[in-house]
Design a protein around this motif. Structure first.
Motif, mmCIF file in Angstrom:
data_model
loop_
_atom_site.group_PDB
_atom_site.id
_atom_site.type_symbol
_atom_site.label_atom_id
_atom_site.label_comp_id
_atom_site.label_asym_id
_atom_site.label_seq_id
_atom_site.Cartn_x
_atom_site.Cartn_y
_atom_site.Cartn_z
ATOM 1 N N TRP A 149 0.840 -1.210 0.000
ATOM 2 C CA TRP A 149 0.000 0.000 0.000
ATOM 3 C C TRP A 149 0.870 1.253 0.000
ATOM 4 O O TRP A 149 1.840 1.370 0.730
ATOM 5 N N THR A 150 0.514 2.197 -0.819
ATOM 6 C CA THR A 150 1.188 3.494 -0.975
ATOM 7 C C THR A 150 2.676 3.354 -1.316
ATOM 8 O O THR A 150 3.433 4.315 -1.142
ATOM 9 N N GLY A 151 3.063 2.191 -1.788
ATOM 10 C CA GLY A 151 4.462 1.994 -2.167
ATOM 11 C C GLY A 151 4.629 1.918 -3.690
ATOM 12 O O GLY A 151 3.657 1.764 -4.440
ATOM 13 N N VAL A 152 5.850 2.027 -4.135
ATOM 14 C CA VAL A 152 6.172 1.891 -5.557
ATOM 15 C C VAL A 152 7.501 1.123 -5.670
ATOM 16 O O VAL A 152 8.429 1.410 -4.925
ATOM 17 N N VAL A 153 7.532 0.145 -6.587
ATOM 18 C CA VAL A 153 8.728 -0.700 -6.725
ATOM 19 C C VAL A 153 9.164 -0.715 -8.190
ATOM 20 O O VAL A 153 8.394 -1.116 -9.074
ATOM 21 N N TYR A 154 10.384 -0.241 -8.417
ATOM 22 C CA TYR A 154 10.978 -0.258 -9.751
ATOM 23 C C TYR A 154 11.952 -1.451 -9.838
ATOM 24 O O TYR A 154 12.878 -1.549 -9.024
ATOM 25 N N THR A 155 11.758 -2.315 -10.813
ATOM 26 C CA THR A 155 12.668 -3.464 -10.964
ATOM 27 C C THR A 155 13.130 -3.599 -12.407
ATOM 28 O O THR A 155 12.465 -3.156 -13.346
ATOM 29 N N GLN A 156 14.288 -4.256 -12.557
ATOM 30 C CA GLN A 156 14.883 -4.480 -13.871
ATOM 31 C C GLN A 156 15.302 -5.940 -14.014
ATOM 32 O O GLN A 156 15.782 -6.555 -13.048
ATOM 33 N N LEU A 157 15.145 -6.469 -15.215
ATOM 34 C CA LEU A 157 15.708 -7.779 -15.556
ATOM 35 C C LEU A 157 17.065 -7.536 -16.189
ATOM 36 O O LEU A 157 17.177 -6.800 -17.180
ATOM 37 N N MET A 158 18.114 -8.173 -15.656
ATOM 38 C CA MET A 158 19.476 -7.924 -16.091
ATOM 39 C C MET A 158 20.096 -9.157 -16.743
ATOM 40 O O MET A 158 19.842 -10.291 -16.333
ATOM 41 N N ARG A 159 20.898 -8.927 -17.759
ATOM 42 C CA ARG A 159 21.818 -9.936 -18.295
ATOM 43 C C ARG A 159 23.220 -9.390 -18.077
ATOM 44 O O ARG A 159 23.641 -8.446 -18.740
ATOM 45 N N VAL A 163 20.620 -4.074 -19.093
ATOM 46 C CA VAL A 163 19.200 -4.060 -18.747
ATOM 47 C C VAL A 163 18.396 -4.639 -19.917
ATOM 48 O O VAL A 163 18.467 -4.146 -21.041
ATOM 49 N N LEU A 164 17.621 -5.702 -19.644
ATOM 50 C CA LEU A 164 16.796 -6.326 -20.676
ATOM 51 C C LEU A 164 15.337 -5.901 -20.591
ATOM 52 O O LEU A 164 14.628 -5.940 -21.599
ATOM 53 N N GLY A 165 14.878 -5.510 -19.411
ATOM 54 C CA GLY A 165 13.475 -5.117 -19.250
ATOM 55 C C GLY A 165 13.250 -4.441 -17.910
ATOM 56 O O GLY A 165 14.036 -4.628 -16.968
ATOM 57 N N GLU A 166 12.177 -3.657 -17.827
ATOM 58 C CA GLU A 166 11.858 -2.926 -16.598
ATOM 59 C C GLU A 166 10.348 -2.924 -16.385
ATOM 60 O O GLU A 166 9.579 -2.878 -17.351
ATOM 61 N N VAL A 167 9.941 -2.976 -15.100
ATOM 62 C CA VAL A 167 8.524 -2.826 -14.755
ATOM 63 C C VAL A 167 8.420 -1.979 -13.495
ATOM 64 O O VAL A 167 9.368 -1.890 -12.700
ATOM 65 N N VAL A 168 7.235 -1.385 -13.314
ATOM 66 C CA VAL A 168 6.960 -0.580 -12.122
ATOM 67 C C VAL A 168 5.651 -1.058 -11.515
ATOM 68 O O VAL A 168 4.606 -1.047 -12.185
ATOM 69 N N ALA A 169 5.703 -1.465 -10.270
ATOM 70 C CA ALA A 169 4.485 -1.785 -9.519
ATOM 71 C C ALA A 169 4.182 -0.576 -8.636
ATOM 72 O O ALA A 169 4.901 -0.307 -7.663
#
Length: 223
Positions: A149-159, A163-169
């Motif tokens: 709740w009220t949080g934000v998480v930035y993540t990346q898929l790495m090789r 950086v191969l991909g990124e998403v934000v929850a």
């Protein structure tokens, strides 16, 4: 070819001899002709035996050469010559998730998905959260992140360092859990390392949620 010719010759000689005896064309003459033909046949068979012996000796030499060649190869490599084992046909694959909530505020942090449900080939390492490619090929990866709740998480898929991909929850404006999922298909080389990390510059807040019914996970497989 020669063996067939000699057999035919024998058949003709015997037949002619038998014909001469049966028709009674002079007993002495028939005996002399038959003896001459028998002598000729014996000479032909002797010649055939000599040729066959020569061919057998030649084959033995060839076999010896092959054995010597194998011995030389074994000596040079220093190893026994063995038939390769049938390769394992199973392709590497894994599925893992976090056993509990994980603090998301640390930047540039590799997320160790520590509960492993599938790990064909044992190429995923839960202690480090890293998959190491056992061979070159095309692989697919997906990861799902739940934010508190009220949080934000930035993540990346790495090789490795790429950086191969990124998403934000992003739950920063909501009093509820939000999730984000990323899917990447990529060519890997043997020894490439693939993992999920928090963003190195964009600051995450709150926690990555991983509870029964809300699992944050990471999986991959070779196509």
């Amino acid at each position: 070819m020669q063996l067939s010719m000699y057999i035919c010759l024998f058949y003709v000689i015997v037949t002619i001899g038998q014909t001469n005896v049966i028709t009674g064309q002079g007993e002495d003459r028939s005996r002399q002709d038959l003896e001459a033909r028998v002598i000729a046949l014996e000479n032909a068979l002797s010649t055939l035996k000599t040729e066959l012996d020569a061919k057998v000796a030649s084959l033995k030499c060839d076999c010896s050469s092959v054995g010597s060649g194998l011995g030389t190869l074994t000596h040079q490599t220093g190893k026994r010559l063995l038939v390769p084992a049938t390769p394992n046909k199973e392709k590497p694959a894994f599925y893992s998730f976090l056993s509990s909530d994980e603090l998301a505020s640390t930047k540039h942090h590799t997320i160790p998905f520590d509960v492993v449900k599938t790990n064909v080939g044992n190429n995923y390492h839960p202690n480090s959260g890293t998959f190491i490619a056992p061979s070159a090929g095309t692989y697919a990866f997906d990861w799902m992140i739940q934010s508190t709740w009220t949080g934000v998480v930035y993540t990346q898929l790495m090789r490795n360092s790429e950086v191969l991909g990124e998403v934000v929850a992003d739950s920063s404006h909501e009093y509820e859990f939000h999730s984000a999922t990323g899917v990447v298909v990529v060519q890997l080389s043997e020894g490439d390392e693939v993992f999920i990390r928090t963003h190195p510059t964009d600051a995450s807040t709150g926690h990555i949620i991983s509870r029964p019914g809300y699992r944050s996970s990471f999986s991959g497989w070779r196509i």
